[in-house]
Motif scaffolding. Structure first.
Motif, PDB file in Angstrom:
ATOM      1  N   ALA A   1      59.665  53.031  11.981  1.00  0.00           N
ATOM      2  CA  ALA A   1      58.733  53.944  11.579  1.00  0.00           C
ATOM      3  C   ALA A   1      59.708  55.379  11.026  1.00  0.00           C
ATOM      4  N   ALA A   2      60.959  55.529  11.730  1.00  0.00           N
ATOM      5  CA  ALA A   2      61.568  56.435  11.163  1.00  0.00           C
ATOM      6  C   ALA A   2      62.223  56.198   9.806  1.00  0.00           C
ATOM      7  N   ARG A   3      62.548  54.942   9.346  1.00  0.00           N
ATOM      8  CA  ARG A   3      63.201  54.362   8.402  1.00  0.00           C
ATOM      9  C   ARG A   3      62.021  54.558   7.346  1.00  0.00           C
ATOM     10  N   TYR A   4      61.020  54.059   7.643  1.00  0.00           N
ATOM     11  CA  TYR A   4      59.936  53.846   6.541  1.00  0.00           C
ATOM     12  C   TYR A   4      59.601  55.400   6.198  1.00  0.00           C
ATOM     13  N   LEU A   5      59.385  56.517   7.223  1.00  0.00           N
ATOM     14  CA  LEU A   5      58.989  57.736   6.838  1.00  0.00           C
ATOM     15  C   LEU A   5      59.985  58.374   5.804  1.00  0.00           C
ATOM     16  N   CYS A   6      61.312  58.146   6.118  1.00  0.00           N
ATOM     17  CA  CYS A   6      62.607  58.676   5.461  1.00  0.00           C
ATOM     18  C   CYS A   6      62.360  58.249   4.017  1.00  0.00           C
ATOM     19  N   ALA A   7      62.383  56.906   3.780  1.00  0.00           N
ATOM     20  CA  ALA A   7      62.210  56.460   2.606  1.00  0.00           C
ATOM     21  C   ALA A   7      60.960  56.654   1.752  1.00  0.00           C
TER      22      ALA A   7
END
Length: 229
Positions: A182-188
């Motif tokens: 989720a963190a990777r997706y949100l940052c991207a």
């Protein structure tokens, strides 16, 4: 400015007020840990999580996962600035931190029984998402269903999923894997999540609903001042 929503029917006299504004605050700083350590590295945050678990009404293992995800992103994508409070706010809305319908988060971070959403079959109020995984992850060969404590659809999980607990399996039902994904997706999606625009863009990519965004904001803001949402 966003008006904070207080929990109706609860005694709030001794609780700090929920701050206004977007993005919500970062909360208690995550201690420095060795994010390259073998095994379930998030367990290094046990004391940090235990110290605030009761006040926030979030189980310690889930909190460890959120803090670890923020720590990993602070190194791998420092310009993003995602805070553990944002991940916690989303997980609260999506699955009550992995406890939806009686599920529990195990010591290894795996949610049991698995959390699987309704068929995304285009019925009223429901998106239409045809099957993308042959039912392998969600057990549905006709339509996709959202998976795990952070509620990813199989297609999104296939692209973004990551093994965060060192067991060699990329599992949407594991809260460590799901939180970091989720963190990777949100940052991207949002870029700079320390800005109002970036945070809003990230949340609306995760779920295209303004009411969802505000609910996540309010819960994350509550966690940022050490109170349950």
């Amino acid at each position: 400015m966003v008006t904070a929503l207080l929990l109706s029917g609860c005694a709030t006299e001794n609780l700090p007020p929920i701050p206004d504004g977007i993005p919500p605050g970062p909360g208690t700083p995550v201690p420095v840990i060795d994010i390259d350590a073998p095994g379930r590295t998030a367990a290094q945050l046990r004391e940090w999580a235990d110290n605030q678990s009761d006040a926030l009404n979030i189980n310690s293992t889930a909190l460890q996962a959120y803090g670890y995800a923020a720590a990993v992103m602070a190194r791998s994508k420092p310009d993003c600035g995602i805070a553990w409070t944002t991940i916690a706010g989303i997980a609260s809305v999506e699955s009550k931190h992995g406890t939806f319908r009686g599920a529990r988060v195990g010591a290894d971070g795996t949610v049991r029984p698995p959390i699987i959403g309704i068929p995304l079959d285009g019925s009223p109020g429901v998106a239409l998402v045809k099957d993308t995984d042959g039912g392998k992850l969600d057990g549905d060969p006709v339509n996709d269903r959202a998976l795990g404590p952070l509620q990813f659809i199989p297609e999104t999980w296939k692209r973004w999923g990551v093994d965060a607990n060192g067991d060699g399996v990329i599992d949407p039902q594991n809260i460590d894997d799901a939180a970091l994904t989720a963190a990777r997706y949100l940052c991207a999606s949002g870029g700079d999540l320390t800005s109002q625009h970036g945070w809003q863009r990230a949340l609306l990519t995760y779920n295209q609903s303004n009411s969802y965004l505000l609910t996540v904001r309010n819960r994350a803001a509550a966690y940022s001042v050490g109170r349950r949402a």
